[in-house]
Design an enzyme around this catalytic site. Structure first.
Site, short mmCIF file in Angstrom:
data_model
loop_
_atom_site.label_atom_id
_atom_site.label_comp_id
_atom_site.label_asym_id
_atom_site.label_seq_id
_atom_site.Cartn_x
_atom_site.Cartn_y
_atom_site.Cartn_z
N ASP A 144 -7.51 2.82 -0.50
CA ASP A 144 -7.37 1.84 0.57
C ASP A 144 -7.23 0.55 0.36
O ASP A 144 -8.08 -0.15 -0.40
CB ASP A 144 -8.82 2.02 1.38
N ARG A 146 -5.88 -1.80 2.30
CA ARG A 146 -5.93 -3.05 3.16
C ARG A 146 -6.81 -4.18 3.02
O ARG A 146 -7.85 -4.22 2.47
CB ARG A 146 -6.48 -2.37 4.56
#
Length: 221
Positions: A144, A146
């Site tokens: 991930d 983000r």
């Protein structure tokens, strides 16, 4: 002379400053959900463009808010590999039903930040048996990637000081708090699974910590 004891070091986390996002334009946007105001932002740090859909006067505290990561396959084409399109629809309906709130649409978050083509490659590996976490790792990519600094900056610009967060992802809550936006409540977005995404959703719960208690009602076969 007795020395005065030093004060204990505070254990509360120190908020990270908001990253530099610039409001570029604000325009009324009628949608099938209702009339909104579309506010366009430029993230100078990452070079991304983002948009906030604001319904009604959002207020400042406990604002019903969705941080939605861009998902072309789910949001536009209705992919059943994930639940992104259904979550976006549910979030918009929830905000409109509440009478006010904000949906922040975050570009550059495709595939949890790895990009569209890489996401499709990861999906191909999932079709061969890997889960969503191991597929990213097999490609040499982060699970991930983000970042929610721009989202926090956007909320700050809109005058939002605390939120009721529409999300099953506990990491989004942690990220907003780290960037100085308190989360007074985490509001679930539980969409019914289908045959095409049940394994994906289970992996999100088991390996990424998403709060998806409704999956217990669904059995294989």
């Amino acid at each position: 002379m007795t020395r005065k004891p030093r004060e204990a070091v505070r254990s509360l986390p120190v908020p990270v400053p908001h990253t530099g996002v610039e409001r570029v334009v604000s325009v009324p946007l009628p949608t099938v959900y209702g009339l909104s105001t579309a506010v366009g932002y430029l993230d100078h740090e990452r070079g991304e463009e983002h948009m906030a859909l604001v319904f009604g006067p959002p207020g400042t505290h406990d604002v019903l808010t969705r941080l939605h990561s861009e998902c072309l396959t789910g949001d536009v084409f209705g992919s059943q590999h994930c639940e992104c399109g259904e979550q976006l629809d549910s979030a918009l309906r929830a905000v409109v039903a509440a009478g006010h709130g904000v949906v922040v649409y975050l570009r550059g978050h495709e595939g949890r930040g790895i990009g569209l083509v890489a996401k499709l490659r990861a999906m191909a590996l999932q079709a061969d048996g890997l889960d969503t976490v191991d597929a990213n790792l097999a490609l040499g990519l982060p699970v991930d990637a983000r970042d929610y600094g721009a989202a926090a900056g956007i909320l700050h610009d809109l005058g939002v000081r605390s939120v009721r967060l529409l999300s099953n992802n506990l990491r989004k809550r942690e990220a907003l708090v780290r960037y100085g936006i308190p989360v007074s409540e985490q509001v679930p977005l539980l969409t019914p699974p289908c045959e095409s995404n049940i394994a994906y959703l289970r992996a999100k719960r088991q390996r990424l910590g998403h709060h998806l208690p409704h999956l217990d009602a669904y059995t294989d076969g």
